[in-house]
Design an enzyme around this catalytic site. Structure first.
Site: not given
Length: 219
Positions: A67-69, A79-80, A96, A136, A163, A176
């Site tokens: 995927r591409v954002k 912004r974040r 990413d 994690k 990524e 998922t």
């Protein structure tokens, strides 16, 4: 949702009096290079998959997704992070924008594919995060690579970051469903949810270990 010309204007930081179609063209071309980088990487992975299967009678890649954002997601992340909405900032600071996920049958395949891919002479390994060796806190397991891929355009060569997430079928199953559960609860989960989630991740890890042992016995 913003219209495309407004999104493009915000990303490039151009003045509102510049024609919207030209601004959108700049943004579209910028993201197109990431699309090409993903396609280059997907081709490399498909070649590795088919060649390894022919030589070793075992395909280390079960499935590949990419995927591409979208511009809206890129802007939100900027912004974040408190970063200005500029094309050069996106290229330098965001790892990413383009992503490829590689699903492998066994844990050993994850590391084998990562080694074969990052070892190619035109692929630059920028960063590796091994969440398999060190999961994690919530139990998430995967191998993350940040690679730089050359994209040959008509007038230049662009080196683009992609990524890559490599994980087993069991890891992908867990990740998922974990994502779907959090999306459903809108992050408002029961108090014991984290412990239960970590427990299911441990079960998935045990399954990976047992299947890896069976695979080694047969080979």
């Amino acid at each position: 949702m913003k219209d495309d010309s407004r999104v493009a204007e915000e990303v490039t930081g151009e003045n509102a009096d510049q024609p919207g179609i030209e601004i959108y063209r700049q943004l579209s071309r910028f993201l197109l290079v990431y699309k090409f980088a993903v396609e280059e990487l997907m081709t490399k992975l498909r070649i590795l998959s088919e060649e390894f299967d022919f030589v070793h009678r075992h395909d280390p890649i079960e499935h590949i997704a990419s995927r591409v954002k979208r511009p809206e997601a890129i802007l939100d992340k900027l912004r974040r992070k408190g970063l200005p909405a500029r094309l050069e900032v996106i290229a330098e600071q965001l790892d990413d924008v383009a992503g490829v996920r590689v699903i492998c049958p066994f844990v050993s395949d994850v590391y084998r594919v990562a080694e074969m891919l990052s070892g190619q002479h035109d692929v630059e390994l920028l960063l590796s995060k091994d969440y398999i060796a060190e999961p994690k806190p919530n139990g998430y397991r995967s191998l993350h690579l940040i690679l730089r891929i050359p994209v040959f355009l008509s007038d230049r060569v662009e080196h683009v970051k992609v990524e890559v997430q490599l994980r087993t079928i069991a890891m992908d199953f867990w990740a998922t469903l974990e994502h779907k559960l959090f999306y459903k609860y809108d992050d408002q989960v029961p108090a014991d949810f984290a412990a239960e989630l970590a427990g299911t991740a441990a079960i998935a890890a045990q399954l990976d270990s047992r299947m890896q042992a069976l695979h080694q016995r047969l080979h």
